[in-house]
Design an enzyme around this catalytic site. Sequence first.
Site, PDB file in Angstrom:
ATOM      1  CE  LYS A  58      71.735  96.109-115.686  1.00 36.23           C
ATOM      2  NZ  LYS A  58      71.808  97.563-115.862  1.00 36.23           N
ATOM      3  CD  GLU A  81      70.395  92.589-130.848  1.00 39.26           C
ATOM      4  OE1 GLU A  81      71.574  92.554-131.307  1.00 39.26           O
ATOM      5  OE2 GLU A  81      69.778  93.620-130.630  1.00 39.26           O
ATOM      6  CB  CYS A 107      73.856  96.136-132.405  1.00 39.94           C
ATOM      7  SG  CYS A 107      72.094  95.929-132.410  1.00 39.94           S
ATOM      8  CD  GLU A 110      79.103  96.716-132.125  1.00 38.35           C
ATOM      9  OE1 GLU A 110      79.395  96.046-131.117  1.00 38.35           O
ATOM     10  OE2 GLU A 110      77.945  96.787-132.578  1.00 38.35           O
TER      11      GLU A 110
HETATM   12  P1  ADP Z   1      77.612  99.218-123.130  1.00 40.23           P
HETATM   13  O1  ADP Z   1      79.082  99.071-122.819  1.00 40.23           O
HETATM   14  O2  ADP Z   1      77.350  99.790-124.444  1.00 40.23           O
HETATM   15  O3  ADP Z   1      76.830  99.852-122.013  1.00 40.23           O
HETATM   16  P2  ADP Z   1      76.930  96.681-122.172  1.00 40.23           P
HETATM   17  O4  ADP Z   1      76.801  95.363-122.816  1.00 40.23           O
HETATM   18  O5  ADP Z   1      78.027  96.859-121.209  1.00 40.23           O
HETATM   19  O6  ADP Z   1      77.062  97.737-123.311  1.00 40.23           O
HETATM   20  O7  ADP Z   1      75.568  97.123-121.504  1.00 40.23           O
HETATM   21  C1  ADP Z   1      74.307  96.613-121.826  1.00 40.23           C
HETATM   22  C2  ADP Z   1      73.574  96.299-120.548  1.00 40.23           C
HETATM   23  O8  ADP Z   1      74.337  95.327-119.830  1.00 40.23           O
HETATM   24  C3  ADP Z   1      73.378  97.460-119.581  1.00 40.23           C
HETATM   25  O9  ADP Z   1      72.107  97.316-118.974  1.00 40.23           O
HETATM   26  C4  ADP Z   1      74.490  97.240-118.571  1.00 40.23           C
HETATM   27  O10 ADP Z   1      74.217  97.784-117.301  1.00 40.23           O
HETATM   28  C5  ADP Z   1      74.497  95.741-118.493  1.00 40.23           C
HETATM   29  N1  ADP Z   1      75.723  95.137-117.947  1.00 40.23           N
HETATM   30  C6  ADP Z   1      76.991  95.564-118.060  1.00 40.23           C
HETATM   31  N2  ADP Z   1      77.843  94.715-117.458  1.00 40.23           N
HETATM   32  C7  ADP Z   1      77.096  93.695-116.947  1.00 40.23           C
HETATM   33  C8  ADP Z   1      77.372  92.479-116.226  1.00 40.23           C
HETATM   34  N3  ADP Z   1      78.608  92.126-115.905  1.00 40.23           N
HETATM   35  N4  ADP Z   1      76.317  91.693-115.899  1.00 40.23           N
HETATM   36  C9  ADP Z   1      75.072  92.042-116.239  1.00 40.23           C
HETATM   37  N5  ADP Z   1      74.747  93.151-116.925  1.00 40.23           N
HETATM   38  C10 ADP Z   1      75.733  93.969-117.269  1.00 40.23           C
END
Ligand code: ADP
Length: 488
Positions: A182, A260, A294, A391
């Site tokens: 994903k 990570e 990061c 961050e």
């Molecule tokens: P950012 O806020 O910088 O986008 P995230 O950690 O939210 O950082 O996003 C990293 C990845 O995690 C993206 O692919 C995002 O779609 C996904 N993501 C965000 N929320 C969820 C969740 N609750 N469960 C699974 N994946 C998620």
Amino acid sequence: FKGLLRRPDLIQSQGYIGGRWLNALSGKTYTIIDPSLDAPLADVAAMTADDTNVAIEAADEAFQQWRNTTPNHRAAILQKWDRLLRENEADLGLIMSKESGKPIAEAIGEVSYAADYLKFFGHECLRYEGFMIPSHAHGRKMMAIRQPVGVCAMITPWNFPIGMLARKVGPALAAGCTAVVKPAESTPLSALAFAKLGEEAGVPAGVMNIVPSAREAASEIGRTLSVTPTVRKLTFTGSTVVGKILTEQCASTLKKVSMELGGLAPFIVFDDADIPAAVEGLVQAKFRNTGQTCVCPNRVYVQAGSFDEFSKQLVKRVSELKQGVAHQRGFDLGPLINSGAVEKLTAVVEEAIELGAKPLLGATKNPLGPAYMTPTILTNISTNMRVAKEECFGPIVALQKFETEEEVLKAANNTEMGLAAYAFTQDLGRAWRMSEQLEAGMVGLNVGLISAVQAPFGGIKQSGLGREGSIIGMDDYTELKYVCMGGL
Ligand code: ADP
């Protein structure tokens, strides 16, 4: 922007499942934005948990054959894929730059970094081995063998749209696992173009599946990947908040997890450092991808005797950086991922100024567009400001003054984060103490850029679990099985 590409067919807007390019089962799409131009870029399949389940089944079916292929076979495919990425680096770089706002030269550099992962693990799987164990009894042979864990779920971020994918897919496929990916909602085109070239390189149907989705579906897809028993491992790169949710969900099926997560890297400059080199190291580490990595330094500590000189040189160097439309050549900085990120960081800077911080540079509204953040340097920082404890994914430097090594070490380690840390000093003993005592998974000494495929990447404390890349990079995608043969 298809007309700008040598290979317009690299722009794919459908998902890739079981070797087929598919619309979402719901038929829905969502629009992604070019942050440089603040304009719609493409409509992409908005997949959900339903599509994810189809992808998991495809990956499970493909695993039954892929696991039994020889390492030579898998290596040949990975190595061809590596070549295809390099041949198409200009197109891939442009796609990435358009959807993420990464300056084009950096985007092309990332394609090469991604290809390095495929090449590295394409070689590594040829020599990846278990071991014989001296037997504790007569008439027995004992050994440990490595086997692929199975279907691996991968959730990737937008700041390295191809690099993070290759860092996970490379070792997984090399080990004999299959993958359901994903990608981040903002950067699906890079992931789909990467898959298109994988298909051409000979990755069989179902071995790698890409499920693009809008933000609304991220949590249901994450949950589906976490609770489905046939998925044996989940690897995630993203925020600590989401990483904790996923780790908790994965406990229900006791999956292997690799995380990570966020960082809050300290960057320490001692009086005995080569100051121009430290300035350059900070600029490289902090302003890469416009401050959105990061491992970007988040807390900069400069020893009192060098503080004024360091600040002066830093302001001069940073004001020389050119900012503009990411996919046009000649800019060091682009926009941030979206205008929301600018609003968030602007509030952090404003709060700091209200609490007494002084801007040495920037802290002004950026005329280039709503997703652009002006490079900003602040001083007079106190530890209660968000800029010093959260961050900040953007081009902001918050300078803090310190007196002694003991004091700075305590301050640097006073966080639950522990990804990267940097120190600049010419004193060998001090350099050694820093490398041992800084609580981080990775330490840069007199250097600002540390990532390399050969090196183990990952964090300690709440910055992560597991390591990616390097000669141990396949370990997280395999199970070590002990075999005891008796009656000999
Ligand atoms: P950012 O806020 O910088 O986008 P995230 O950690 O939210 O950082 O996003 C990293 C990845 O995690 C993206 O692919 C995002 O779609 C996904 N993501 C965000 N929320 C969820 C969740 N609750 N469960 C699974 N994946 C998620």
